[in-house]
Design an enzyme around this catalytic site. Structure first.
Site, PDB file in Angstrom:
ATOM      1  N   ASP A  97      -2.463 -50.190  22.546  1.00  0.00           N
ATOM      2  CA  ASP A  97      -3.405 -50.608  23.582  1.00  0.00           C
ATOM      3  C   ASP A  97      -2.781 -50.347  24.953  1.00  0.00           C
ATOM      4  O   ASP A  97      -1.704 -49.757  25.040  1.00  0.00           O
ATOM      5  CB  ASP A  97      -3.804 -52.077  23.401  1.00  0.00           C
ATOM      6  CG  ASP A  97      -2.630 -53.034  23.582  1.00  0.00           C
ATOM      7  OD1 ASP A  97      -1.635 -52.682  24.245  1.00  0.00           O
ATOM      8  OD2 ASP A  97      -2.704 -54.160  23.054  1.00  0.00           O
ATOM      9  N   ARG A  98      -3.446 -50.781  26.013  1.00  0.00           N
ATOM     10  CA  ARG A  98      -2.944 -50.384  27.332  1.00  0.00           C
ATOM     11  C   ARG A  98      -1.658 -51.094  27.737  1.00  0.00           C
ATOM     12  O   ARG A  98      -1.076 -50.760  28.766  1.00  0.00           O
ATOM     13  CB  ARG A  98      -4.030 -50.506  28.405  1.00  0.00           C
ATOM     14  CG  ARG A  98      -4.356 -51.908  28.816  1.00  0.00           C
ATOM     15  CD  ARG A  98      -5.241 -51.864  30.068  1.00  0.00           C
ATOM     16  NE  ARG A  98      -5.263 -53.141  30.725  1.00  0.00           N
ATOM     17  CZ  ARG A  98      -5.680 -53.316  31.977  1.00  0.00           C
ATOM     18  NH1 ARG A  98      -6.146 -52.315  32.671  1.00  0.00           N
ATOM     19  NH2 ARG A  98      -5.662 -54.517  32.513  1.00  0.00           N
TER      20      ARG A  98
END
Lengths: 136, 136, 136, 136
Positions: C14-15
């Protein structure tokens, strides 16, 4: 034409910091679900009452700008063709806040029974779909 | 050309009992990762050492047969074009056990820096990619 | 006890740049699938031949270190209890390269029929499961 | 306490015909995002302005009934503890239409900086969180 708003979820991002390309196809499916509901034949009921499935047989799309965590994405969905055992939907995902097109795409679907064999759309569905003005 | 085997995971199936169409694009990305590793430039290192990203800018594919839970899917990946700030990969997913093509597809990628702006591939990568005989 | 190696896929990040916490539960399910195969009752067959399902009714876990893109994660899976209409599995995910425990967890499962009602494990399965030495 | 409604997406189902257990944790994260927005500190801004992350360090839950495609799931989210470098949220997912609790759970989070090292919550955030009456 249906327009549905979807907020980007955290796990839809990847380590590039933007939404991973696969998730647009999930959003486009949400758009398809809402379009079907809007014209009076919720897909849930298509499967359960009519015993019909619309599996994806082809798809294609272009990515033009990046969606980010917590963006509100507006998905426009059109039914652009149907007939016999086939349907085609087209999509545009926009970020209204930044006035950007994020991605465009299409999906083509077979119409099958529970046995995965082709079936024709029943007249009742054809009439609901025909009412959807965007169909060419 | 890289060939990678992937076993279908339970949550990759949907209530139709078959693999949902989005997951093929995850498998194709696994194929791309393994192809890049095989030619000596692991994508991980492309991002971390060269500061380059290959975001997907277009994709398309056809679905021919259904994959099921616990199937072993064989993904063949080819780099079919590159040059300037673009790359193209093509894919075929097969079920060897049933001797079936499940799906075929392509992805096109930009080459960008951390700032999401186009960058040319560095000579070092071009040479590794050129060694990959399948590039036209 | 089964040990299975899984390479981290790009969209599992994910980020934050690390693997999102949900994906460990998918990997633990891969471990469960491989454990069941190893003891001679592939889960696929449990569903198809015996008409039994093992839906998750509870789970819990701790995250100790982060997995990253392209890491090879080693998942150790044990069947730690079964009896009547219940089963419990425990898991440890490690990164061998960095000699780190990434996460530990457990899942508890009901045993049900196609009608989602509780069923007892058939004797044939009980004997295969009992052969799995780790069951207390 | 925040209450958010989420409609079940097709690929969230698996071949058992019900929602796969992993997706509840994505919905719980949606609930957390909406709770944070409601109390005036959107998580997006926590990451971008404060450079803080709240990675999950533990979670646990029970599954009581099955969610199905197209169900509207109502997620109630509470912040039940915070202090120093830790936070705890609790969740309940219900299907209002069938008046059923689907699942309950909790997540515990560290508070870290971009370097993944523990950080204390800044006073500004503590005050917003304290305003959230459900915190014990």
């Amino acid at each position: 034409m249906n327009r549905t708003r979807i907020r980007v979820r955290y796990p839809e991002t990847d380590r590039m910091g933007i939404v991973h390309h696969t998730h647009y196809w999930v959003w486009f499916e949400v758009g398809r679900t809402e379009l079907m509901r809007e014209i009076g034949c919720p897909y849930d009921r298509v499967e359960e009452r009519h015993g019909l499935y619309f599996p994806v047989i082809a798809l294609g799309g272009r990515y033009r700008a990046s969606a980010r965590y917590d963006d509100v994405v507006s998905v426009a969905t059109q039914l652009t063709a149907f007939g016999g055992p086939r349907m085609r939907f087209e999509y545009e995902a926009r970020c209204d806040e930044r006035d950007e097109v994020l991605a465009t795409g299409f999906t083509e679907h077979a119409v099958t029974g529970r046995d995965h064999r082709p079936r024709r759309l029943p007249r009742e569905l054809v009439e609901l779909l025909r009412g959807e003005g965007d169909v060419k």
